[in-house]
Design a protein around this motif. Structure first.
Motif, short mmCIF file in Angstrom:
data_model
loop_
_atom_site.label_atom_id
_atom_site.label_comp_id
_atom_site.label_asym_id
_atom_site.label_seq_id
_atom_site.Cartn_x
_atom_site.Cartn_y
_atom_site.Cartn_z
N UNK A 86 5.28 35.99 9.52
CA UNK A 86 4.77 37.29 10.16
C UNK A 86 3.24 37.69 9.46
N UNK A 87 3.04 37.10 8.06
CA UNK A 87 1.81 37.57 7.68
C UNK A 87 0.75 36.79 8.19
N UNK A 88 1.00 35.71 9.17
CA UNK A 88 -0.19 34.85 9.78
C UNK A 88 -0.06 35.42 11.05
N UNK A 89 0.31 36.34 11.49
CA UNK A 89 0.40 36.93 12.85
C UNK A 89 -1.44 37.41 13.49
N UNK A 90 -2.11 38.09 12.22
CA UNK A 90 -3.36 38.36 12.53
C UNK A 90 -4.23 37.16 12.82
N UNK A 91 -4.10 36.29 11.90
CA UNK A 91 -5.02 35.16 11.60
C UNK A 91 -4.77 34.20 13.04
N UNK A 92 -3.54 34.30 13.43
CA UNK A 92 -3.10 33.10 14.33
C UNK A 92 -4.12 33.38 15.55
N UNK A 93 -4.41 34.57 15.96
CA UNK A 93 -5.14 34.84 17.03
C UNK A 93 -7.05 34.17 16.89
N UNK A 94 -7.10 33.47 15.71
CA UNK A 94 -8.23 32.90 15.50
C UNK A 94 -8.23 31.37 15.91
N UNK A 95 -6.88 30.92 16.38
CA UNK A 95 -6.85 29.52 16.84
C UNK A 95 -7.88 29.10 17.88
N UNK A 96 -8.11 30.19 18.90
CA UNK A 96 -8.72 29.88 20.14
C UNK A 96 -10.31 29.67 19.90
N UNK A 97 -10.72 30.19 18.63
CA UNK A 97 -12.21 30.07 18.21
C UNK A 97 -12.56 28.78 18.22
N UNK A 98 -11.51 27.81 18.30
CA UNK A 98 -11.89 26.23 17.79
C UNK A 98 -12.58 25.78 18.81
N UNK A 99 -12.66 26.52 20.21
CA UNK A 99 -13.37 26.08 21.61
C UNK A 99 -14.24 27.14 22.00
N UNK A 100 -15.41 27.17 21.91
CA UNK A 100 -16.24 26.51 21.15
C UNK A 100 -16.62 26.97 19.89
N UNK A 101 -17.24 26.44 18.98
CA UNK A 101 -17.82 26.93 17.83
C UNK A 101 -18.79 26.03 17.59
N UNK A 102 -20.16 26.78 17.04
CA UNK A 102 -20.37 28.48 16.97
C UNK A 102 -20.74 28.80 18.42
N UNK A 103 -21.01 30.12 18.50
CA UNK A 103 -21.75 30.56 19.65
C UNK A 103 -22.80 31.39 19.22
N UNK A 104 -23.89 31.02 19.52
CA UNK A 104 -25.06 31.41 19.06
C UNK A 104 -25.58 33.02 19.20
N UNK A 105 -24.70 33.67 20.16
CA UNK A 105 -24.94 35.06 20.40
C UNK A 105 -24.25 36.02 19.41
N UNK A 106 -23.58 35.51 18.40
CA UNK A 106 -23.03 36.31 17.44
C UNK A 106 -23.61 35.86 16.14
N UNK A 107 -23.58 36.60 15.16
CA UNK A 107 -24.30 36.53 13.97
C UNK A 107 -23.12 35.72 12.96
#
Length: 257
Positions: free
Chosen positions: A22-43
């Motif tokens: 359960x403690x990983x539930x918040x971080x799990x939503x970061x998984x889709x950030x793998x495609x693509x990284x990085x996005x130049x429009x964000x700091x």
């Protein structure tokens, strides 16, 4: 793994791809950030579609306290635990935090937004009658930013306000962690950052700090020279002075308790 922003982010993504509970539930939503990284429009390296999933809260501390604390972790004897043997003023992070804060505010991502509301919907419903904390600014942004000094001065009121903001039931037991189970969990959680959190791990709770008069710059410099030597005190002072502007800027948005 190198202790760099990219390295730490990759560690988060690796952990997110292998949920452990359960403690990983918040971080799990970061998984889709793998495609693509990085996005130049964000700091930062996280794309905006991922940032939209979170309700952001901030904790700041005056550089006159945080910088000497960080410096202490990079010199003997504590550096033997931390493994950090060089202090880099660029790692203070205040300018980067301010940049991220302004970006999130400009994008309307502070407070509740459409994506984060989906995640918080069930929680918000159960807390609809529990009271709210108002911290809405003229641009409509709803900001939760806490200063560590306010938290230390009045832990109960500050944590009550924070819980009301994020939709959690406040429990006075949140202010104590005096059990073997909690101690074991803390040591496991901070194991990768050994030496940086020893004071917290060895503590038993959070109580109001006795207020003392602020030290003058000369008194601070003298204290830092005694602890870290002339060169250490010089680096600390320069780093503190370079970041006060960013701290004071963020401080104006502090949560009203």
């Amino acid at each position: 793994m190198a202790m760099t922003y990219g390295g730490i982010l990759q560690d988060i993504l690796d952990r997110a791809s292998k949920p452990q509970g359960p403690t990983d539930s918040l971080a799990s939503s970061l998984a889709e950030a793998k495609q693509p990284l990085p996005e130049p429009s964000t700091p930062c390296l996280l794309p905006i579609r991922v940032l939209k999933k979170f309700r952001f809260t901030f904790l700041i501390r005056h550089p006159r306290f945080s910088i000497p604390s960080f410096y202490r972790c990079t010199v003997e004897p504590l550096s033997q635990l931390t493994g950090w043997h060089n202090f880099l003023p660029s790692e203070a992070g205040y300018a980067q935090l301010r940049q991220l804060f302004d970006y999130l505010r400009q994008q309307g991502l502070l407070g509740s937004n459409e994506e984060s509301s989906k995640i918080d919907q069930s929680s918000s419903a159960s807390h609809a009658t529990s009271g709210t904390v108002s911290n809405t600014w003229t641009d409509g942004s709803d900001i939760c930013l806490i200063d560590a000094e306010d938290l230390l001065r009045d832990p109960t009121a500050t944590l009550q306000a924070y819980c009301a903001y994020v939709g959690l039931d406040f429990d006075p037991r949140m202010l104590t962690w005096d059990s073997l189970e909690q101690d074991t969990l803390a040591r496991q959680t901070f194991a990768k950052w050994k030496g940086f959190h020893e004071d917290v791990i060895q503590s038993k709770g959070l109580k109001p700090r006795v207020q003392t008069s602020a030290k003058s710059a000369d008194e601070e410099d003298r204290e830092w020279r005694d602890k870290f030597g002339v060169q250490g005190a010089k680096v600390i002072r320069e780093t503190v002075d370079a970041n006060v502007e960013h701290y004071l800027y963020l401080r104006q948005f502090v949560l009203r308790v």
